[in-house]
Design an enzyme around this catalytic site. Structure first.
Site, PDB file in Angstrom:
ATOM      1  CB  SER A 146      23.525 -14.208 -17.319  1.00 20.58           C
ATOM      2  OG  SER A 146      23.584 -14.954 -18.503  1.00 20.58           O
TER       3      SER A 146
HETATM    4  N1  SAH Z   1      23.788 -19.685 -18.436  1.00 18.87           N
HETATM    5  C1  SAH Z   1      25.164 -19.277 -18.411  1.00 18.87           C
HETATM    6  C2  SAH Z   1      25.443 -18.099 -19.320  1.00 18.87           C
HETATM    7  C3  SAH Z   1      26.066 -18.604 -20.510  1.00 18.87           C
HETATM    8  S1  SAH Z   1      26.626 -17.529 -21.781  1.00 18.87           S
HETATM    9  C4  SAH Z   1      25.636 -18.994 -16.995  1.00 18.87           C
HETATM   10  O1  SAH Z   1      24.802 -18.992 -16.088  1.00 18.87           O
HETATM   11  O2  SAH Z   1      26.844 -18.857 -16.781  1.00 18.87           O
HETATM   12  C5  SAH Z   1      26.081 -18.444 -23.171  1.00 18.87           C
HETATM   13  C6  SAH Z   1      26.680 -19.826 -23.354  1.00 18.87           C
HETATM   14  O3  SAH Z   1      26.030 -20.418 -24.461  1.00 18.87           O
HETATM   15  C7  SAH Z   1      28.174 -19.826 -23.685  1.00 18.87           C
HETATM   16  O4  SAH Z   1      28.846 -20.638 -22.756  1.00 18.87           O
HETATM   17  C8  SAH Z   1      28.223 -20.436 -25.091  1.00 18.87           C
HETATM   18  O5  SAH Z   1      29.360 -21.249 -25.320  1.00 18.87           O
HETATM   19  C9  SAH Z   1      26.945 -21.270 -25.107  1.00 18.87           C
HETATM   20  N2  SAH Z   1      26.419 -21.615 -26.419  1.00 18.87           N
HETATM   21  C10 SAH Z   1      26.377 -20.858 -27.550  1.00 18.87           C
HETATM   22  N3  SAH Z   1      25.799 -21.544 -28.552  1.00 18.87           N
HETATM   23  C11 SAH Z   1      25.439 -22.764 -28.051  1.00 18.87           C
HETATM   24  C12 SAH Z   1      24.815 -23.919 -28.592  1.00 18.87           C
HETATM   25  N4  SAH Z   1      24.401 -23.993 -29.881  1.00 18.87           N
HETATM   26  N5  SAH Z   1      24.603 -24.978 -27.770  1.00 18.87           N
HETATM   27  C13 SAH Z   1      25.000 -24.955 -26.476  1.00 18.87           C
HETATM   28  N6  SAH Z   1      25.615 -23.903 -25.918  1.00 18.87           N
HETATM   29  C14 SAH Z   1      25.826 -22.818 -26.680  1.00 18.87           C
END
Ligand code: SAH
Length: 199
Positions: free
Chosen positions: A52
């Site tokens: 993000s």
């Molecule tokens: N917090 C992260 C940003 C992640 S982007 C950072 O600091 O880099 C969102 C993430 O959510 C992705 O990696 C995606 O695979 C994950 N995601 C989507 N649906 C999900 C679910 N049901 N459970 C766990 N992770 C999930």
């Protein structure tokens, strides 16, 4: 990054600014994007995920009002950067990622932090993650807040999540003895919350 992108906007919590200063963001981006690690935007990290934008990480962390005694749950580990920031502020962080290779890579990056646990699983229904949490950060957009997640919120707890699809409302739920208060903080773009686990 902290002075220009965060303090100059509305990130005023000194503990959040300190956390954002101390975690080296370049350790969480793919090698090809190293030059862009401190840019004012999200970056792709593979598997349809992004790390993000720094400002959004700071804004969500500030909205969660994390204290040093708190247990924090993050849904969507991605690179592990958000979890590393939360780990600067909390007693314990559990972070859940549905894409197994991302969970594995993040676990390696966070291995030096004894109070952080990375779980490979579907965070929309974190049945295997035990107990209640004082703060819950959802970093993937969901049309509705999953009730299974709200069940993990402790009394007095705060949950922040993007609710919607393409352009989502960043929503905060605060739990008190009189019930849950819900407010919209701003508009955000996030990758969607998906169900199930992917290898
Ligand atoms: N917090 C992260 C940003 C992640 S982007 C950072 O600091 O880099 C969102 C993430 O959510 C992705 O990696 C995606 O695979 C994950 N995601 C989507 N649906 C999900 C679910 N049901 N459970 C766990 N992770 C999930």
């Amino acid at each position: 990054m902290v002075d220009e992108q965060l303090a100059r906007r509305d990130i005023t919590d000194a503990s959040v600014l300190a956390a954002m200063r101390s975690v080296p963001r370049h350790e969480f981006v793919p090698g090809a994007a190293l030059d862009e690690a401190y840019d004012d935007r999200p970056l792709p990290i593979g598997h349809g995920a992004t790390i993000s934008q720094p400002y959004i990480v700071a804004l969500m962390t500030q909205a969660l009002a994390v204290t040093p005694r708190d247990r924090v749950l993050e849904i969507g580990t991605g690179s592990g950067y958000g979890a590393a920031i939360l780990a600067e502020l909390a007693a314990e962080v559990v972070t859940v990622e549905r894409v197994t290779p991302l969970a594995r890579a993040a676990a390696e990056r966070l291995a030096h932090l004894d109070h952080v646990r990375v779980v490979a699983g579907d965070g929309a229904d974190p049945g295997t993650v035990g107990g209640l949490f004082d703060a819950i950060s959802v970093t993937a957009a969901t049309p509705e807040l999953p009730t299974a997640l709200l069940e993990h919120l402790a009394p007095g707890g705060r949950l922040v999540a993007p609710v919607g699809s393409d352009v989502a409302d960043l929503v905060r739920v605060t739990r008190s003895s009189t019930g849950d208060a819900r407010e919209t903080l701003t508009k955000v773009r996030f990758v969607p919350l998906r169900r199930g686990v992917t290898d």
